[in-house]
Design an enzyme around this catalytic site. Structure first.
Site, PDB file in Angstrom:
ATOM      1  N   ASN A  33      -0.222  -8.662  -1.166  1.00  8.35           N
ATOM      2  CA  ASN A  33      -1.464  -9.416  -1.005  1.00  8.35           C
ATOM      3  C   ASN A  33      -1.153 -10.888  -0.817  1.00  8.35           C
ATOM      4  OD1 ASN A  33      -3.804  -7.424  -1.982  1.00  8.35           O
ATOM      5  ND2 ASN A  33      -2.030  -7.100  -3.292  1.00  8.35           N
TER       6      ASN A  33
ATOM      7  N   CYS B  31       0.862  -1.188   0.000  1.00  4.69           N
ATOM      8  CA  CYS B  31       0.000   0.000   0.000  1.00  4.69           C
ATOM      9  C   CYS B  31       0.893   1.231   0.000  1.00  4.69           C
ATOM     10  CB  CYS B  31      -0.921   0.013   1.211  1.00  4.69           C
ATOM     11  SG  CYS B  31      -1.931   1.506   1.309  1.00  4.69           S
TER      12      CYS B  31
END
Length: 305
Positions: A249, A240
């Protein structure tokens, strides 16, 4: 153990995976990546983002990528859209589904969007109305649903407040994101218990980052609570830009191994996902984070001795 017979995997690697990578990936290679993923059996691929290129320069070619990919009629090709200008460009590129995004954490929302949560709602509602007028489904992402890099633990009440507003706007599905990968199964259970008192499990997808190695454990908890939709990124790509320390992820191929070995149907070919992961690993010039890819590299190394 109560487990579903079938789950849906929503591949976010081309968008959420690449947006945080410093190595520039060419438009041609992004198109090839999506085309490889389109051959895996996935029925949902988030292709790109229409956030201003100043903020996410890696995805500045969003229109070109969406226009150049080879589309399959049974696959939804989605994109992240922050505002009406982004929606205009996304519709020009014939996006299939629009994703909007905000945070459950006030501090993260200000850092990510430069607005308070209350200031964000009307902007997103305008996008939802415009997208639905164009006959597009809309998906809503809520970031930092368990922990925030600025505020620490996020109580489910904050997530519920944002969920209520997004669903009232007409969002078809809410993706719950553990953006910095701090969540553990007890926290996931507590969050889902609160949300599922109000809404059916079909309204939610889970979006786990694997910063601390708990993503698979959190997926297991979500499965047992009736969730059947999961976001993931091939190779474990991602992070992020506005959450210091957040890693990638959960890897699509690692999640597929779990589902395949438990007999849960996905319709996705793990070997073909690995081939796509190998492709993007070569383009990035570095090893990706997934466990399955580490096994592939070790096997190749052993065969070359």
């Amino acid at each position: 153990m109560q487990l579903p017979k079938h789950v849906i995997i929503k591949e976010v690697g081309p968008r959420d995976g690449l947006q945080n990578e410093k190595m520039h990936i060419s438009t041609v290679d992004k198109v090839q990546l999506v085309n490889l993923l389109s051959q895996t059996g996935l029925n949902y691929i988030e292709v790109t983002s229409f956030v201003h290129p100043k903020w996410i320069p890696q995805l500045a070619d969003a229109v070109e990528v969406l226009q150049d990919i080879k589309r399959h009629k049974d696959i939804t090709y989605a994109a992240l859209v922050p505002n009406m200008h982004g929606l205009e460009r996304a519709l020009q590129a014939e996006v299939d589904e629009v994703s909007i995004f905000m945070s459950a954490s006030e501090s993260h929302n200000k850092s990510n969007i430069n607005k308070t949560i209350d200031e964000t709602f009307p902007i997103l509602e305008e996008v939802v109305v415009g997208a639905k007028a164009a006959k597009k489904h809309v998906r809503g992402y809520i970031s930092t649903v368990i922990g925030c890099p600025y505020e620490g633990y996020i109580h489910p009440d904050k997530v519920l407040r944002v969920t209520e507003k997004l669903l009232e706007m007409g969002v078809a599905e809410v993706s719950l994101g553990d953006t910095i990968g701090v969540g553990v199964p007890t926290q996931v259970e507590f969050l889902l218990e609160e949300l599922l008192k109000r809404y059916p499990a079909e309204k939610f997808a889970m979006h786990f980052h694997d910063t601390r190695g708990t993503a698979i454990a959190n997926i297991m908890t979500s499965l047992e609570m009736g969730i059947t939709k999961f976001d993931s990124a091939l190779g474990g790509l991602g992070g992020c830009p506005y959450a210091k320390g957040a890693s990638g992820n959960v890897a699509t191929e690692d999640m597929l191994y779990l589902f395949d070995e438990m007999g849960i149907e996905t319709g996705v070919d793990r070997q073909k996902v690995l081939e796509a992961a190998l492709f993007i690993e070569e383009k990035l010039g570095k090893a990706v984070a997934s466990k399955q890819m580490a096994i592939v590299r070790n096997e190749r190394s052993a065969n070359q001795r």
